[in-house]
Design an enzyme around this catalytic site. Sequence first.
Site, PDB file in Angstrom:
ATOM      1  CG  HIS A 177      -1.973  -1.014   1.233  1.00 58.29           C
ATOM      2  ND1 HIS A 177      -1.742  -2.296   1.675  1.00 58.29           N
ATOM      3  CD2 HIS A 177      -3.270  -0.980   0.831  1.00 58.29           C
ATOM      4  CE1 HIS A 177      -2.854  -3.009   1.563  1.00 58.29           C
ATOM      5  NE2 HIS A 177      -3.792  -2.232   1.051  1.00 58.29           N
ATOM      6  CG  ASP A 249      -3.991  -5.609  -4.485  1.00 62.83           C
ATOM      7  OD1 ASP A 249      -5.085  -5.064  -4.230  1.00 62.83           O
ATOM      8  OD2 ASP A 249      -3.228  -6.034  -3.605  1.00 62.83           O
TER       9      ASP A 249
END
Length: 348
Positions: A177, A249
């Site tokens: 992230h 993702d």
Amino acid sequence: MSILLIDLSGQELRQEEIELLEHPLVAGLILFSRNFYDIEQIRHLIRSVRQKVKKPLLITVDQEGGRVQRFRQGLTQLPAMQSFACLLSDPQEQQEMAWRAGWQMAAEMTALDIDLSFAPVLDLGHQCKAIGDRSFHYEEKKLIELAEKFIQGMRQIGMSATGKHFPGHGHVLADSHLETPYDDRAKELIFAQDIRPFQSLIKQGLLDAVMPAHVIYTQCDNQPASGSSYWLKEVLRQQLGFQGAIFSDDLGMKGAGFMGDFVARCTQSLQAGCDLLLLCNEPEAVVQVLDRFKPQESQNKRIIRQTRLNKLFKKQRIDWQTLRTQRDWLENHKKLTALQQDWLAYKG
């Protein structure tokens, strides 16, 4: 051509979001905690999407359990996946609770008219801070046993299973992230350990979709798996024989920045073998991609992608009020909530 899954800004559907969702490139949306206030509100939001957007959309969420559970108030507090093997000594009880968790999650989400929760996590081990207790176990055999039961519970309700994060995110310390992680382990070790859960579940026909990691495996390829034709076409498709859908993702994550700007990320992931691309938390980037992203594909590839997408929609739906009176739901709710409370106490 429907490729993108995008997100919403808040708890009500805005007119400009309807227009974005109706764009030909958009295949669906993913919901987050910011979209949820309570059960009635989320049902109203989803109903608005279904009624106002003039095409079928795949509505998704990350409702894994434990700390990754976007909707909480009024729903079962699902235990972290690590809790099954860590707190329960009897292997049969571990597997039973994994099945209950998969069933309960899928039943609650489909009752809210959500098609898909991106689950289960198939990463080995708990050392990666982005994964941690989201992982079932650090041993592949035990992980496979628990994941099988979790998926079977989902399947009982009619929800497809998405294994993530291929070929394995569990052995890197960095959080994708926030940055692009690098896994420097030998190729032989990754194939002997991390890939085995994916390989086993694909062979059993239990995975309907796979989500690759924004991780660079330096001894195998110089691109993140989410944008690597080596991992997605050569390994996942050819060697493992996977025929389901491949989701990227979130391409808004810092870990995807290695591939360039947002249009470049979408282009590379699509060319590498992804069928569906997630782009979240970047509203300006969504507009940019919808304006500038011009995928070039054969008609046959588009048909294959659409077929894979169509298989991911929920197969059935129990009415929310009816679900909450069912004996299975009530029993699962009690047992799973107790296990999660025990897990939180255990972790201190």
